[in-house]
Design an enzyme around this catalytic site. Structure first.
Site, PDB file in Angstrom:
ATOM      1  N   GLU A 165      14.196   2.927   1.238  1.00 23.90           N
ATOM      2  CA  GLU A 165      13.352   2.563   0.389  1.00 23.90           C
ATOM      3  C   GLU A 165      13.501   1.519  -0.735  1.00 23.90           C
ATOM      4  OE1 GLU A 165      10.428   1.359   1.351  1.00 23.90           O
ATOM      5  OE2 GLU A 165       8.745   3.442   0.734  1.00 23.90           O
ATOM      6  N   ASP A 166      12.179   0.192  -0.866  1.00 27.59           N
ATOM      7  CA  ASP A 166      12.660   0.315  -2.129  1.00 27.59           C
ATOM      8  C   ASP A 166      12.828   0.855  -2.856  1.00 27.59           C
ATOM      9  OD1 ASP A 166      10.149  -0.372  -0.404  1.00 27.59           O
ATOM     10  OD2 ASP A 166       9.830  -1.762  -1.906  1.00 27.59           O
ATOM     11  N   ASP A 169       7.169   4.765  -6.110  1.00 28.85           N
ATOM     12  CA  ASP A 169       6.297   4.749  -7.237  1.00 28.85           C
ATOM     13  C   ASP A 169       5.628   6.555  -7.514  1.00 28.85           C
ATOM     14  OD1 ASP A 169       4.079   4.672  -8.847  1.00 28.85           O
ATOM     15  OD2 ASP A 169       3.303   2.894  -7.984  1.00 28.85           O
ATOM     16  N   PHE A 218       4.948  -2.997 -12.400  1.00 32.30           N
ATOM     17  CA  PHE A 218       4.639  -4.035 -11.040  1.00 32.30           C
ATOM     18  C   PHE A 218       6.187  -5.130 -10.779  1.00 32.30           C
ATOM     19  CE2 PHE A 218       3.439  -6.238  -7.389  1.00 32.30           C
ATOM     20  CZ  PHE A 218       3.077  -5.009  -6.489  1.00 32.30           C
ATOM     21  N   ARG A 231       8.940 -12.275  -1.702  1.00 27.03           N
ATOM     22  CA  ARG A 231       9.949 -11.455  -1.977  1.00 27.03           C
ATOM     23  C   ARG A 231      11.190 -12.627  -1.386  1.00 27.03           C
ATOM     24  NH1 ARG A 231       8.021  -7.765   1.484  1.00 27.03           N
ATOM     25  NH2 ARG A 231       5.786  -8.091   2.582  1.00 27.03           N
TER      26      ARG A 231
HETATM   27  P1  IMP Z   1       3.612   4.746  -3.844  1.00 26.77           P
HETATM   28  O1  IMP Z   1       3.407   5.720  -2.503  1.00 26.77           O
HETATM   29  O2  IMP Z   1       3.105   4.742  -4.550  1.00 26.77           O
HETATM   30  O3  IMP Z   1       5.196   5.725  -3.830  1.00 26.77           O
HETATM   31  O4  IMP Z   1       4.819   4.079  -2.885  1.00 26.77           O
HETATM   32  C1  IMP Z   1       5.692   3.297  -2.322  1.00 26.77           C
HETATM   33  C2  IMP Z   1       5.220   1.968  -1.978  1.00 26.77           C
HETATM   34  O5  IMP Z   1       4.762   1.222  -2.598  1.00 26.77           O
HETATM   35  C3  IMP Z   1       6.574   1.363  -1.979  1.00 26.77           C
HETATM   36  O6  IMP Z   1       6.925   1.190  -0.331  1.00 26.77           O
HETATM   37  C4  IMP Z   1       6.581  -0.083  -2.589  1.00 26.77           C
HETATM   38  O7  IMP Z   1       6.880  -1.067  -1.522  1.00 26.77           O
HETATM   39  C5  IMP Z   1       5.040  -0.034  -3.558  1.00 26.77           C
HETATM   40  N1  IMP Z   1       5.159  -0.506  -4.192  1.00 26.77           N
HETATM   41  C6  IMP Z   1       5.120   0.636  -5.878  1.00 26.77           C
HETATM   42  N2  IMP Z   1       5.322  -0.064  -6.837  1.00 26.77           N
HETATM   43  C7  IMP Z   1       5.721  -1.514  -6.382  1.00 26.77           C
HETATM   44  C8  IMP Z   1       5.922  -2.629  -6.722  1.00 26.77           C
HETATM   45  O8  IMP Z   1       5.872  -2.257  -8.305  1.00 26.77           O
HETATM   46  N3  IMP Z   1       5.965  -4.142  -6.584  1.00 26.77           N
HETATM   47  C9  IMP Z   1       5.365  -3.961  -5.394  1.00 26.77           C
HETATM   48  N4  IMP Z   1       5.803  -2.767  -4.511  1.00 26.77           N
HETATM   49  C10 IMP Z   1       5.388  -1.471  -5.054  1.00 26.77           C
HETATM   50 MG    MG Z   2       8.145  -0.230   0.991  1.00 22.37          MG
END
Ligand code: IMP
Ligand code: MG
Length: 253
Positions: A165-166, A169, A218, A231
């Site tokens: 995963e990238d 958050d 972000f 991207r």
């Molecule tokens: P979470 O469910 O809040 O942990 O969000 C995770 C997903 O949200 C990741 O797969 C990211 O692709 C996207 N995401 C969260 N923060 C960012 C950001 O700062 N930039 C771009 N995508 C984000």
């Molecule tokens: Mg993602």
């Protein structure tokens, strides 16, 4: 509160880190007015991923296959770099690459200096892809949509599975993804993320392997997007207000 991360080797980027000027690096001209600064240059991303690959591969028993699952689209930059590095670690375990293998300590040597385990010290790699969508503009849309996972049970059951995963958050996306993969009964289930954000309202979920621990900003680049834009920036960058406005989604939720 953002939980403290205790994984070894993770590079922490402090909240007050000002980043690097866009003028210090090559950034596509079409985004020159949309980015605040470079948070992590491309070279540093790749260097950290090389070490992560070694840590990840040596955490699995020699000879056992590892199924690497890329979470499209944002993880594709990390997945490409990581699987390239994982393959290089495997190649260094080749008997002809003895000194490199010793350096990486992935093989065991008997008293005669014979590599007893070279033929099974490597780990075969398999690649799978799913698509997950959960973000709109710079915030979570509240729903996690997973595509391409339906017929994956046969590839995952009884296998060491590594989700790539990238970014973690809040952790909500990964918790949903893990629920689905646990139902496939893998031998082991681990998560490698390039970035872990110090999110104040996170679920407390902690991935197994983390590249960088970053501030709650972000970020885009290295395949990570803001509404599909950015991207194609090689470095990890912080978007500015101009960029957020310019590429804001038309359909507000
Ligand atoms: P979470 O469910 O809040 O942990 O969000 C995770 C997903 O949200 C990741 O797969 C990211 O692709 C996207 N995401 C969260 N923060 C960012 C950001 O700062 N930039 C771009 N995508 C984000
Ligand atoms: Mg993602």
């Amino acid at each position: 509160m953002a939980g403290e991360l205790t994984r070894a080797g993770v590079i922490k980027i402090d909240d007050d880190f000002a980043g690097y000027s866009l003028e210090s690096f090559l950034v596509p001209q079409h985004y020159s007015e949309d980015l605040e600064h470079v948070l992590i240059p491309h070279g540093l991303l790749c260097d950290r991923v090389e070490r992560m690959a070694l840590d990840i591969l040596s955490s699995y028993p020699p000879g056992e296959p590892v199924i690497c699952v890329c979470i499209l689209k944002s993880a594709v930059g990390f997945f490409t770099a990581l699987t390239g590095a994982l393959q290089r670690v495997n190649l260094l375990c080749h008997p002809g690459g003895r000194s490199s293998s010793e350096m990486y300590s992935l093989t065991s040597w008997d008293e005669n200096g014979i590599d007893q385990a070279h033929h099974n010290a490597t780990r075969p790699l398999f690649f799978e892809f799913i698509r997950v969508q959960s973000y709109m503009d710079d915030h979570s849309s509240g729903s996690v949509e997973i595509q391409g996972i339906m017929n994956m049970k046969a590839s995952i059951q009884g296998k060491n599975t590594l989700i790539v995963e990238d970014m973690i958050d809040t952790g909500a996306t990964m918790q949903k993804v893990l629920e689905q993969f646990e139902a496939f009964d893998p031998k082991s289930l681990k998560v490698a993320t390039l970035l872990r954000k110090r999110c104040p309202h996170g679920t407390g979920y902690m991935p197994d392997f983390v590249g960088f621990d970053i501030p709650d900003k972000f970020v885009v680049g290295f395949s990570i997007d803001y509404n599909q834009h950015f991207r194609d920036v090689p470095h990890l960058c912080v978007v500015n207000d101009n960029g957020k406005r310019k590429y804001a989604s038309k359909q507000k939720v």
